[in-house]
Design a protein around this motif. Structure first.
Motif, PDB file in Angstrom:
ATOM      1  N   LEU A   1      21.636  17.609  22.736  1.00 26.29           N
ATOM      2  CA  LEU A   1      22.748  17.861  23.657  1.00 26.29           C
ATOM      3  C   LEU A   1      23.271  16.576  24.292  1.00 26.29           C
ATOM      4  N   GLY A   2      22.402  15.591  24.453  1.00 19.09           N
ATOM      5  CA  GLY A   2      22.838  14.340  25.076  1.00 19.09           C
ATOM      6  C   GLY A   2      22.761  14.356  26.590  1.00 19.09           C
ATOM      7  N   MET A   3      21.947  15.266  27.142  1.00 20.13           N
ATOM      8  CA  MET A   3      21.761  15.310  28.593  1.00 20.13           C
ATOM      9  C   MET A   3      20.788  14.211  29.039  1.00 20.13           C
ATOM     10  N   LYS A   4      20.789  13.957  30.341  1.00 18.34           N
ATOM     11  CA  LYS A   4      19.896  12.965  30.921  1.00 18.34           C
ATOM     12  C   LYS A   4      18.865  13.652  31.809  1.00 18.34           C
ATOM     13  N   VAL A   5      17.677  13.043  31.907  1.00 16.83           N
ATOM     14  CA  VAL A   5      16.667  13.541  32.845  1.00 16.83           C
ATOM     15  C   VAL A   5      17.069  13.078  34.237  1.00 16.83           C
ATOM     16  N   LEU A   6      17.338  14.030  35.114  1.00 16.82           N
ATOM     17  CA  LEU A   6      17.792  13.718  36.467  1.00 16.82           C
ATOM     18  C   LEU A   6      16.624  13.517  37.425  1.00 16.82           C
ATOM     19  N   ARG A   7      15.560  14.274  37.234  1.00 18.83           N
ATOM     20  CA  ARG A   7      14.329  14.077  38.003  1.00 18.83           C
ATOM     21  C   ARG A   7      13.211  14.896  37.368  1.00 18.83           C
ATOM     22  N   HIS A   8      11.981  14.476  37.609  1.00 21.05           N
ATOM     23  CA  HIS A   8      10.817  15.182  37.072  1.00 21.05           C
ATOM     24  C   HIS A   8       9.748  15.226  38.147  1.00 21.05           C
ATOM     25  N   GLU A   9       9.130  16.402  38.320  1.00 22.41           N
ATOM     26  CA  GLU A   9       8.102  16.576  39.345  1.00 22.41           C
ATOM     27  C   GLU A   9       6.939  17.373  38.788  1.00 22.41           C
ATOM     28  N   GLU A  10       5.732  17.006  39.215  1.00 19.80           N
ATOM     29  CA  GLU A  10       4.511  17.697  38.828  1.00 19.80           C
ATOM     30  C   GLU A  10       3.936  18.409  40.052  1.00 19.80           C
ATOM     31  N   PHE A  11       3.429  19.630  39.846  1.00 21.73           N
ATOM     32  CA  PHE A  11       2.865  20.418  40.944  1.00 21.73           C
ATOM     33  C   PHE A  11       1.491  20.944  40.545  1.00 21.73           C
ATOM     34  N   GLU A  12       0.598  20.982  41.512  1.00 19.59           N
ATOM     35  CA  GLU A  12      -0.774  21.419  41.248  1.00 19.59           C
ATOM     36  C   GLU A  12      -0.959  22.922  41.413  1.00 19.59           C
ATOM     37  N   GLU A  13      -0.022  23.584  42.099  1.00 19.88           N
ATOM     38  CA  GLU A  13      -0.136  25.028  42.291  1.00 19.88           C
ATOM     39  C   GLU A  13       1.236  25.662  42.249  1.00 19.88           C
ATOM     40  N   GLY A  14       1.269  26.976  42.068  1.00 20.41           N
ATOM     41  CA  GLY A  14       2.524  27.692  41.893  1.00 20.41           C
ATOM     42  C   GLY A  14       3.474  27.574  43.071  1.00 20.41           C
ATOM     43  N   CYS A  15       4.749  27.811  42.812  1.00 22.00           N
ATOM     44  CA  CYS A  15       5.793  27.705  43.828  1.00 22.00           C
ATOM     45  C   CYS A  15       5.816  28.950  44.711  1.00 22.00           C
ATOM     46  N   LYS A  16       6.050  28.753  46.016  1.00 22.58           N
ATOM     47  CA  LYS A  16       6.106  29.880  46.957  1.00 22.58           C
ATOM     48  C   LYS A  16       7.260  30.831  46.630  1.00 22.58           C
ATOM     49  N   ALA A  17       8.278  30.303  45.988  1.00 24.50           N
ATOM     50  CA  ALA A  17       9.429  31.137  45.615  1.00 24.50           C
ATOM     51  C   ALA A  17       9.398  31.480  44.126  1.00 24.50           C
ATOM     52  N   THR A  18       8.225  31.366  43.513  1.00 21.96           N
ATOM     53  CA  THR A  18       8.001  31.684  42.089  1.00 21.96           C
ATOM     54  C   THR A  18       8.995  30.994  41.170  1.00 21.96           C
ATOM     55  N   CYS A  19       9.356  29.732  41.484  1.00 18.28           N
ATOM     56  CA  CYS A  19      10.273  28.986  40.619  1.00 18.28           C
ATOM     57  C   CYS A  19       9.728  28.869  39.198  1.00 18.28           C
ATOM     58  N   ASN A  20       8.415  28.781  39.075  1.00 15.41           N
ATOM     59  CA  ASN A  20       7.783  28.641  37.758  1.00 15.41           C
ATOM     60  C   ASN A  20       7.304  29.976  37.211  1.00 15.41           C
ATOM     61  N   GLY A  21       7.708  31.082  37.827  1.00 21.70           N
ATOM     62  CA  GLY A  21       7.248  32.393  37.401  1.00 21.70           C
ATOM     63  C   GLY A  21       6.001  32.796  38.165  1.00 21.70           C
ATOM     64  N   PRO A  22       5.369  33.897  37.759  1.00 17.45           N
ATOM     65  CA  PRO A  22       4.207  34.422  38.492  1.00 17.45           C
ATOM     66  C   PRO A  22       2.905  33.723  38.117  1.00 17.45           C
ATOM     67  N   TYR A  23       2.892  32.413  38.227  1.00 18.90           N
ATOM     68  CA  TYR A  23       1.724  31.629  37.820  1.00 18.90           C
ATOM     69  C   TYR A  23       1.263  30.753  38.982  1.00 18.90           C
ATOM     70  N   ASP A  24      -0.048  30.650  39.153  1.00 17.57           N
ATOM     71  CA  ASP A  24      -0.610  29.916  40.282  1.00 17.57           C
ATOM     72  C   ASP A  24      -1.081  28.519  39.925  1.00 17.57           C
ATOM     73  N   GLY A  25      -1.127  28.200  38.646  1.00 20.00           N
ATOM     74  CA  GLY A  25      -1.722  26.943  38.220  1.00 20.00           C
ATOM     75  C   GLY A  25      -0.777  25.763  38.221  1.00 20.00           C
ATOM     76  N   LYS A  26      -1.211  24.702  37.563  1.00 18.32           N
ATOM     77  CA  LYS A  26      -0.446  23.465  37.483  1.00 18.32           C
ATOM     78  C   LYS A  26       0.826  23.686  36.655  1.00 18.32           C
ATOM     79  N   TRP A  27       1.926  23.072  37.113  1.00 17.62           N
ATOM     80  CA  TRP A  27       3.190  23.210  36.392  1.00 17.62           C
ATOM     81  C   TRP A  27       4.076  22.005  36.677  1.00 17.62           C
ATOM     82  N   SER A  28       5.135  21.875  35.915  1.00 16.79           N
ATOM     83  CA  SER A  28       6.081  20.779  36.141  1.00 16.79           C
ATOM     84  C   SER A  28       7.502  21.309  36.126  1.00 16.79           C
TER      85      SER A  28
END
Length: 307
Positions: free
Chosen positions: A36-63
């Protein structure tokens, strides 16, 4: 309204991004960056799930990796969420495609041998890893945002149009009764939302996505109150989300009558949070290099979990 490359914002709600769950970060990065030719605007790593379930219903590590043709201040972008250990998600019929305009993306796909199907004279269909459909208009990439629309399936077009237009305040820009679809948006120069009547139940699978918009922070309590008054579903009541070292944002997560997840975030803080990180590309590459999960599963003759 829009002026050339820079947008002058006179409206107070804007389209931000769509959230995709990805099982293979490396192939996904190839698609967005090299095809597509898009650019990476930012990248973040998290050790536990998001309070607003941004990563879905998962409690583990995600990015979370934000990719787009330009800053989220004036471009609609993709949020790629990767749950470590989850290698596959089941698609439903809820997400029907993202449409963008870029002859360069078409030529990139052909050069790299990425599967591409010609739908019309100047329209091609391709798929991101995981099966997400993308439509590419084979015309020169505009100086404004190349992303034109996100298409979602609905079971009752009249009901959904009322929800998005009357309750959420989107403008009805086009209605096609023959093809059973409508086009909505907060402004002409923003990415639009297309609702298509699929004449059946909307299935979100396990890959269910989320579309995000911003509004002035002061509107969030009123938006939440309106949804309560109208007996609409609120997935996550008004909550503050902290990102270490960055702005704290407030969000309300809604679901429309078909269960499509909708995030509204306070615009003022989000503009700070969404600032482009010059190290984003490097951080993504570093995270992928350090993720040995594929090797571990291969060594133990096991497969990553399917969501």
């Amino acid at each position: 309204y829009c002026l050339g490359r820079n947008w002058i914002v006179t409206f107070n709600r804007r389209a931000l991004h769509f959230v995709f769950k990805v099982g293979d970060r490396a192939k996904t990065a190839t698609f967005y960056r090299d095809v597509l030719g898009m650019k990476v605007l930012r990248h973040e790593e998290f050790e536990e799930g998001c309070k607003a379930t941004c990563n879905g219903p998962y409690d583990g590590k995600w990015s979370k990796t934000m990719v787009g043709f330009g800053p989220e201040d004036n471009h609609f972008v993709a949020e790629l969420t990767y749950n470590y250990g989850v290698g596959d998600y089941q698609l439903g019929n809820d997400f029907l495609g993202l449409t963008l305009q870029s002859s360069k993306a078409v030529s990139n796909a052909k050069r790299l041998g990425w599967p591409l199907t010609q739908v019309e004279d100047a329209l091609y269909l391709t798929h991101a890893p995981g099966g997400y459909p993308f439509y590419i208009v084979d015309k020169e990439q505009p100086t404004t945002d190349p992303v034109q629309k996100v298409s979602l399936g609905v079971s009752d077009l009249k009901r959904s149009t009322h929800y998005w237009a009357t309750l959420l305040g989107m403008k009805l820009m086009n209605q096609n009764e023959k093809n059973k679809n409508v086009l909505l948006g907060f402004a002409e120069c923003q990415c639009k939302l297309e609702l298509r009547d699929i004449s059946g139940t909307v299935d979100h699978g396990t890959a269910f996505g989320r579309i995000a918009f911003s509004c002035p922070r002061e509107q969030l309590p009123d938006l939440e109150a309106l949804m309560k008054k109208e007996n609409q579903n609120i997935l996550t009541p008004l909550v503050s989300l902290d990102t270490p070292g960055k702005a704290t944002v407030e969000v309300v997560i809604l679901t429309d009558p078909d269960g499509h997840e909708i995030c509204f975030v306070g615009d003022e803080a989000f503009r700070q949070l969404s600032a482009v990180d010059p190290q984003g590309n490097e951080l993504l590459d570093k995270a992928m290099a350090e993720d040995r999960s594929d090797e571990w599963f291969a060594k133990h003759n096991r497969q990553k979990a399917a969501a």
